[in-house]
Motif scaffolding. Sequence first.
Motif, PDB file in Angstrom:
ATOM      1  N   THR A  65       0.921  15.697  25.252  1.00  9.05           N
ATOM      2  CA  THR A  65      -0.110  15.062  24.469  1.00  9.05           C
ATOM      3  C   THR A  65      -1.594  15.064  24.974  1.00  9.05           C
ATOM      4  OG1 THR A  65      -0.743  12.940  24.375  1.00  9.05           O
ATOM      5  CG2 THR A  65       0.327  13.155  25.847  1.00  9.05           C
ATOM      6  N   THR A  66      -2.109  15.422  24.103  1.00 10.44           N
ATOM      7  CA  THR A  66      -4.016  15.204  24.719  1.00 10.44           C
ATOM      8  C   THR A  66      -4.597  13.892  24.583  1.00 10.44           C
ATOM      9  OG1 THR A  66      -3.996  15.524  21.968  1.00 10.44           O
ATOM     10  CG2 THR A  66      -4.477  17.745  23.455  1.00 10.44           C
ATOM     11  N   ASP A  67      -3.781  13.126  24.109  1.00  7.87           N
ATOM     12  CA  ASP A  67      -4.510  11.427  24.486  1.00  7.87           C
ATOM     13  C   ASP A  67      -4.087  11.498  26.286  1.00  7.87           C
ATOM     14  OD1 ASP A  67      -4.199   8.984  25.251  1.00  7.87           O
ATOM     15  OD2 ASP A  67      -3.407   8.268  23.237  1.00  7.87           O
ATOM     16  N   LYS A  68      -5.327  10.964  26.293  1.00  9.04           N
ATOM     17  CA  LYS A  68      -6.043  11.194  27.734  1.00  9.04           C
ATOM     18  C   LYS A  68      -4.675  10.036  28.314  1.00  9.04           C
ATOM     19  CE  LYS A  68      -9.195  14.179  29.271  1.00  9.04           C
ATOM     20  NZ  LYS A  68     -10.334  14.344  28.387  1.00  9.04           N
ATOM     21  N   ASN A  69      -5.426   8.835  28.366  1.00 16.20           N
ATOM     22  CA  ASN A  69      -4.348   7.073  28.693  1.00 16.20           C
ATOM     23  C   ASN A  69      -3.417   7.457  28.419  1.00 16.20           C
ATOM     24  OD1 ASN A  69      -6.736   6.200  29.429  1.00 16.20           O
ATOM     25  ND2 ASN A  69      -7.279   5.227  27.133  1.00 16.20           N
ATOM     26  N   LEU A  70      -2.757   7.606  27.496  1.00 14.09           N
ATOM     27  CA  LEU A  70      -1.493   8.314  26.979  1.00 14.09           C
ATOM     28  C   LEU A  70      -0.874   9.394  27.994  1.00 14.09           C
ATOM     29  CD1 LEU A  70       1.342   7.680  25.372  1.00 14.09           C
ATOM     30  CD2 LEU A  70       0.265   9.017  23.816  1.00 14.09           C
ATOM     31  N   TYR A  71      -1.197  10.498  28.684  1.00 14.29           N
ATOM     32  CA  TYR A  71      -0.646  11.386  29.789  1.00 14.29           C
ATOM     33  C   TYR A  71      -0.837  10.851  30.784  1.00 14.29           C
ATOM     34  CZ  TYR A  71       0.021  15.542  31.918  1.00 14.29           C
ATOM     35  OH  TYR A  71       0.286  16.575  32.502  1.00 14.29           O
ATOM     36  N   LYS A  72      -1.506   9.812  31.461  1.00 16.41           N
ATOM     37  CA  LYS A  72      -2.122   8.901  32.439  1.00 16.41           C
ATOM     38  C   LYS A  72      -1.134   8.367  32.676  1.00 16.41           C
ATOM     39  CE  LYS A  72      -5.270   7.810  35.810  1.00 16.41           C
ATOM     40  NZ  LYS A  72      -5.367   6.283  35.595  1.00 16.41           N
ATOM     41  N   ASN A  73      -0.043   7.574  31.812  1.00 18.78           N
ATOM     42  CA  ASN A  73       1.004   6.858  32.146  1.00 18.78           C
ATOM     43  C   ASN A  73       2.605   7.192  31.761  1.00 18.78           C
ATOM     44  OD1 ASN A  73      -1.309   4.549  31.498  1.00 18.78           O
ATOM     45  ND2 ASN A  73      -1.109   4.354  29.420  1.00 18.78           N
ATOM     46  N   LEU A  74       2.019   8.237  31.585  1.00 18.25           N
ATOM     47  CA  LEU A  74       3.406   9.298  31.321  1.00 18.25           C
ATOM     48  C   LEU A  74       4.083  10.113  32.670  1.00 18.25           C
ATOM     49  CD1 LEU A  74       3.889   9.846  27.173  1.00 18.25           C
ATOM     50  CD2 LEU A  74       5.064   8.186  28.735  1.00 18.25           C
ATOM     51  N   HIS A  75       2.722  10.588  33.043  1.00 19.20           N
ATOM     52  CA  HIS A  75       2.712  11.483  34.619  1.00 19.20           C
ATOM     53  C   HIS A  75       2.474  10.678  35.318  1.00 19.20           C
ATOM     54  CE1 HIS A  75       2.741  13.580  30.082  1.00 19.20           C
ATOM     55  NE2 HIS A  75       3.935  14.060  30.964  1.00 19.20           N
ATOM     56  N   PRO A  76       2.746  10.191  36.195  1.00 14.90           N
ATOM     57  CA  PRO A  76       2.271   9.312  37.440  1.00 14.90           C
ATOM     58  C   PRO A  76       1.789  10.727  38.356  1.00 14.90           C
ATOM     59  CG  PRO A  76       4.367   8.944  36.474  1.00 14.90           C
ATOM     60  CD  PRO A  76       4.681   9.588  36.264  1.00 14.90           C
ATOM     61  N   GLY A  77       1.201  10.559  39.215  1.00 13.14           N
ATOM     62  CA  GLY A  77       0.513  11.075  40.372  1.00 13.14           C
ATOM     63  C   GLY A  77      -0.074  12.808  40.006  1.00 13.14           C
ATOM     64  N   VAL A  78      -0.162  12.977  38.529  1.00 14.96           N
ATOM     65  CA  VAL A  78      -0.694  14.154  38.166  1.00 14.96           C
ATOM     66  C   VAL A  78      -2.499  14.114  36.957  1.00 14.96           C
ATOM     67  CG1 VAL A  78       1.872  15.969  38.804  1.00 14.96           C
ATOM     68  CG2 VAL A  78       1.128  14.317  35.973  1.00 14.96           C
ATOM     69  N   ASN A  79      -3.065  15.201  36.429  1.00 16.39           N
ATOM     70  CA  ASN A  79      -3.689  14.584  36.138  1.00 16.39           C
ATOM     71  C   ASN A  79      -3.702  15.705  34.633  1.00 16.39           C
ATOM     72  OD1 ASN A  79      -5.414  16.412  36.739  1.00 16.39           O
ATOM     73  ND2 ASN A  79      -5.440  15.810  39.032  1.00 16.39           N
ATOM     74  N   ILE A  80      -4.020  15.243  33.666  1.00 20.99           N
ATOM     75  CA  ILE A  80      -4.391  16.256  32.942  1.00 20.99           C
ATOM     76  C   ILE A  80      -5.373  17.250  32.594  1.00 20.99           C
ATOM     77  CG2 ILE A  80      -6.045  15.309  31.090  1.00 20.99           C
ATOM     78  CD1 ILE A  80      -3.972  15.359  28.550  1.00 20.99           C
ATOM     79  N   GLU A  81      -6.144  16.793  33.634  1.00 19.98           N
ATOM     80  CA  GLU A  81      -7.533  18.196  33.490  1.00 19.98           C
ATOM     81  C   GLU A  81      -5.745  19.028  34.670  1.00 19.98           C
ATOM     82  OE1 GLU A  81      -7.758  14.920  34.371  1.00 19.98           O
ATOM     83  OE2 GLU A  81      -9.052  14.422  32.650  1.00 19.98           O
TER      84      GLU A  81
END
Length: 327
Positions: free
Chosen positions: A146-162
């Motif tokens: 997902t490109t939604d930054k908040n959603l990405y963050k919530n779904l993927h603990p410990g990593v970042n979308i960047e």
Amino acid sequence: MNKQEIIDILSDNTNNDWLFSEADKIRHENVGDEVHLRGLIEFSNICKRQCKYCGLRSANKQVQRYRIFKDEIINSVQKAVKLGYKTIVLQSGEDDFYDTDKIVEIIREIKFFDVALTLSIGEKTYDEYKAFKDAGADRYLLRIETTDKNLYKNLHPGVNIENRFRCLYDLKSLGYETGTGCLVGLPNQTIESLADDILFFKELDADMVGIGPFIAHSQTPLKDAKNGDFWLALKVMALTRINIPNINIPATTAMETLNPNGRIIALKSGANVVMPNVTSIEYRAKYEIYPNKICLNEQPEQCRNCIEAKIKSIGRTISNKKGVREK
Ligand code: SAH
């Protein structure tokens, strides 16, 4: 299309038949009627990550973990080549056991066969991607999810979308045919963000885009979430075809899990690729990223014959080429 046009189509279900037939027409005009088959080998279900939707997340202690070692991988490749596959896809969790040297060795051996090789083994450094490319890997699949930054963050603990974006741009710059894609129907995902996903595929100039509905897995934090909607996933796929006409788009296996005719419907709505499983039966059920995966008890030969019959039944043919994106 601009973002608003995509949102309007995604939010209105009265013109779906038009959308799907338009995507089918654009598929026919740009990539033709051949369907490319990619033989998928799921060589390790060990994963260090915690993606909240995925059954292979490391916190799931109920999975029987496995690794398939090089010789057995090569055996499967050999079988796949005999069955006529021109592309092999190696997929796994993020399993550090397979360090750069091991992956490079596997790539080199696979490239003795006349096949294109796709890797789908997660986030790596630029130098690792470069080593794989130098060893002969042709393509890489890494969904942005997902490109939604908040959603990405919530779904993927410990990593970042960047970092995931960085990986995709590194892959592009190294000359990989680069595949990405997203999940559709994640909890709290908006239509707006799905439109952004499609615009991102275009901005990246992705060579392949795989779209799949989210399917809730009982051994994950999202166990009580609602499954994604098959038709919404199909619409995102059709819109991707319309917006980036000449790319490769798989009819994804997750679509078939939610709809018994899902892959054929997808092939008639913009898709031109299918990725049948060529993993040995003894491992298939253990690679449970989501429940009710199809073909768990079918040998690679059966999957090959079954999909061929289906593809022919809709008047399409199976390609005997590697199926490179042609620009
Ligand atoms: N580790 C690799 C491969 C991941 S598995 C990577 O990071 O790229 C391949 C894809 O399965 C993922 O990209 C994700 O989009 C999909 N997937 C995972 N869990 C899923 C679920 N519960 N429902 C549907 N698709 C799922």
